[in-house]
Motif scaffolding. Structure first.
Motif, PDB file in Angstrom:
ATOM      1  N   PRO A 243       0.803  -1.231   0.000  1.00 56.78           N
ATOM      2  CA  PRO A 243       0.000   0.000   0.000  1.00 56.78           C
ATOM      3  C   PRO A 243       0.830   1.273   0.000  1.00 56.78           C
ATOM      4  CG  PRO A 243      -0.958  -1.597   1.501  1.00 56.78           C
ATOM      5  CD  PRO A 243       0.360  -2.169   1.046  1.00 56.78           C
ATOM      6  N   ALA A 244       1.980   1.269   0.686  1.00 59.80           N
ATOM      7  CA  ALA A 244       2.826   2.460   0.743  1.00 59.80           C
ATOM      8  C   ALA A 244       3.408   2.820  -0.610  1.00 59.80           C
ATOM      9  CB  ALA A 244       3.956   2.257   1.757  1.00 59.80           C
ATOM     10  N   ARG A 245       3.433   1.846  -1.538  1.00 56.00           N
ATOM     11  CA  ARG A 245       3.984   2.073  -2.877  1.00 56.00           C
ATOM     12  C   ARG A 245       2.873   2.242  -3.921  1.00 56.00           C
ATOM     13  NH1 ARG A 245       9.532   1.041  -4.053  1.00 56.00           N
ATOM     14  NH2 ARG A 245      10.649   0.682  -2.121  1.00 56.00           N
ATOM     15  N   ARG A 246       1.630   2.364  -3.492  1.00 55.25           N
ATOM     16  CA  ARG A 246       0.504   2.354  -4.423  1.00 55.25           C
ATOM     17  C   ARG A 246      -0.053   3.764  -4.605  1.00 55.25           C
ATOM     18  NH1 ARG A 246      -3.509  -1.330  -2.035  1.00 55.25           N
ATOM     19  NH2 ARG A 246      -1.815  -2.843  -2.276  1.00 55.25           N
ATOM     20  N   PHE A 247       0.267   4.362  -5.769  1.00 57.89           N
ATOM     21  CA  PHE A 247      -0.275   5.667  -6.130  1.00 57.89           C
ATOM     22  C   PHE A 247      -0.977   5.535  -7.469  1.00 57.89           C
ATOM     23  CE2 PHE A 247       0.238  10.061  -7.872  1.00 57.89           C
ATOM     24  CZ  PHE A 247      -0.591  10.697  -6.955  1.00 57.89           C
ATOM     25  N   GLU A 248      -1.817   6.475  -7.817  1.00 61.99           N
ATOM     26  CA  GLU A 248      -2.666   6.365  -9.008  1.00 61.99           C
ATOM     27  C   GLU A 248      -1.907   6.439 -10.325  1.00 61.99           C
ATOM     28  OE1 GLU A 248      -4.708  10.363 -10.021  1.00 61.99           O
ATOM     29  OE2 GLU A 248      -4.591  10.310  -7.834  1.00 61.99           O
ATOM     30  N   ARG A 249      -0.690   6.960 -10.300  1.00 62.98           N
ATOM     31  CA  ARG A 249       0.161   7.033 -11.499  1.00 62.98           C
ATOM     32  C   ARG A 249       1.546   6.478 -11.147  1.00 62.98           C
ATOM     33  NH1 ARG A 249      -2.217  11.221 -14.743  1.00 62.98           N
ATOM     34  NH2 ARG A 249      -4.440  11.053 -14.275  1.00 62.98           N
ATOM     35  N   PRO A 250       2.317   6.070 -12.152  1.00 62.96           N
ATOM     36  CA  PRO A 250       3.702   5.666 -11.875  1.00 62.96           C
ATOM     37  C   PRO A 250       4.521   6.866 -11.391  1.00 62.96           C
ATOM     38  CG  PRO A 250       2.981   4.919 -14.049  1.00 62.96           C
ATOM     39  CD  PRO A 250       1.956   5.904 -13.569  1.00 62.96           C
ATOM     40  N   VAL A 251       5.331   6.635 -10.363  1.00 61.39           N
ATOM     41  CA  VAL A 251       6.170   7.697  -9.793  1.00 61.39           C
ATOM     42  C   VAL A 251       7.555   7.123  -9.495  1.00 61.39           C
ATOM     43  CG1 VAL A 251       6.444   9.424  -7.959  1.00 61.39           C
ATOM     44  CG2 VAL A 251       4.138   8.714  -8.675  1.00 61.39           C
ATOM     45  N   LEU A 252       8.575   7.888  -9.816  1.00 62.44           N
ATOM     46  CA  LEU A 252       9.930   7.561  -9.388  1.00 62.44           C
ATOM     47  C   LEU A 252      10.403   8.686  -8.471  1.00 62.44           C
ATOM     48  CD1 LEU A 252      11.608   6.356 -12.728  1.00 62.44           C
ATOM     49  CD2 LEU A 252      10.337   5.019 -11.040  1.00 62.44           C
ATOM     50  N   VAL A 253      10.717   8.335  -7.238  1.00 61.95           N
ATOM     51  CA  VAL A 253      11.219   9.313  -6.274  1.00 61.95           C
ATOM     52  C   VAL A 253      12.717   9.097  -6.105  1.00 61.95           C
ATOM     53  CG1 VAL A 253      11.032  10.244  -3.940  1.00 61.95           C
ATOM     54  CG2 VAL A 253       8.997   9.286  -5.067  1.00 61.95           C
ATOM     55  N   PHE A 254      13.495  10.143  -6.398  1.00 65.66           N
ATOM     56  CA  PHE A 254      14.956  10.074  -6.296  1.00 65.66           C
ATOM     57  C   PHE A 254      15.395  10.720  -4.986  1.00 65.66           C
ATOM     58  CE2 PHE A 254      13.905   9.884 -10.731  1.00 65.66           C
ATOM     59  CZ  PHE A 254      14.865   9.078 -11.325  1.00 65.66           C
ATOM     60  N   ASN A 255      16.152   9.975  -4.189  1.00 67.18           N
ATOM     61  CA  ASN A 255      16.667  10.489  -2.919  1.00 67.18           C
ATOM     62  C   ASN A 255      18.192  10.444  -2.919  1.00 67.18           C
ATOM     63  OD1 ASN A 255      14.232  11.022  -1.349  1.00 67.18           O
ATOM     64  ND2 ASN A 255      13.891   8.821  -1.446  1.00 67.18           N
ATOM     65  N   LEU A 256      18.802  11.492  -2.431  1.00 65.47           N
ATOM     66  CA  LEU A 256      20.262  11.562  -2.351  1.00 65.47           C
ATOM     67  C   LEU A 256      20.789  10.659  -1.249  1.00 65.47           C
ATOM     68  CD1 LEU A 256      20.315  15.374  -2.762  1.00 65.47           C
ATOM     69  CD2 LEU A 256      21.939  13.945  -4.013  1.00 65.47           C
TER      70      LEU A 256
END
Length: 222
Positions: A143-156
């Protein structure tokens, strides 16, 4: 993308919600240092140049003030029906394309991490700084990875190294795990400390097989 402002706001609401486990993203959102870029199609390299330029902006801001947590989220308009394995393949296609751009312009690699996805110290590197990716999409099993569109989050990566040096990383990690258990009913089996197993296994959010091979084949650096 006709609902651009609404989509951006819905993503912020998704992170802001009490049940969302990643306190790093929450911190960046609260401090106004979460940059969001809207892109077309996860399967296409159409927006890769804009994504790379966004990464460069995040790096420049971070190097001016390394005390502020920063994050960069790319929201793709679609597709919205990719299963976990197919989403994973396109996540790595984007990572590979961005890495090739990094190589072609002659950017230095972050020597603090490995470029071998089988190495426990692996991380992506853009413009001299190491990054890891958190992938989200509509068909994610967690569920924590479930959003309505594909998303890539980049973290340093360096941000988390600083947290370790300050003795704050373990507390944050425990908070993330506890929130994820509250949300999902179980701990994420893919969550592991950097240096114990390759973080490449965690990017897509899918529970990968023990014999999983990372589909990452960038152009070799000369």
């Amino acid at each position: 993308m006709t609902d651009t402002p609404d989509l951006t706001n819905r993503f912020k609401d998704f992170i802001h919600h009490a049940s969302f486990p990643c306190v790093g993203a929450k911190s960046a959102l609260a401090k106004g240092t979460l940059e969001i870029l809207l892109a077309r199609d996860l399967r296409s390299n159409w927006d890769d140049r804009r994504i790379y330029e966004g990464l460069e902006r995040v790096i420049a801001s971070y190097r001016e003030d390394r005390t502020v947590f920063r994050s960069f989220a790319v929201i793709f308009n679609g597709p919205t029906t990719l299963d976990e394995k197919v989403f994973e393949s396109y996540l790595w296609a984007r990572a590979e394309s961005l890495t090739n751009k990094d190589t072609w312009i002659g950017a230095p690699r972050d020597k603090a991490v490995s470029d071998d996805p089988n190495d426990p110290h692996f991380s992506l590197s853009f413009a001299g700084e190491a990054f890891f990716i958190v992938g989200l999409h509509p068909m994610a099993s967690r569920p924590a990875r479930r959003f309505e569109r594909p998303v890539l989050v980049f973290n340093l990566h360096d941000q988390f190294e600083q947290l370790r040096e300050q003795g704050r990383y373990e507390k944050m990690r425990e908070t993330i795990i506890r929130r994820d258990i509250d949300l999902s009913g179980s701990a994420n089996p893919m969550l592991a400390r950097h240096g114990t197993i390759s973080e490449a296994r965690q990017y897509s959010g899918r529970q990968v097989e023990l014999n999983w091979t990372c589909p990452f084949r960038p152009v070799p650096r000369t």
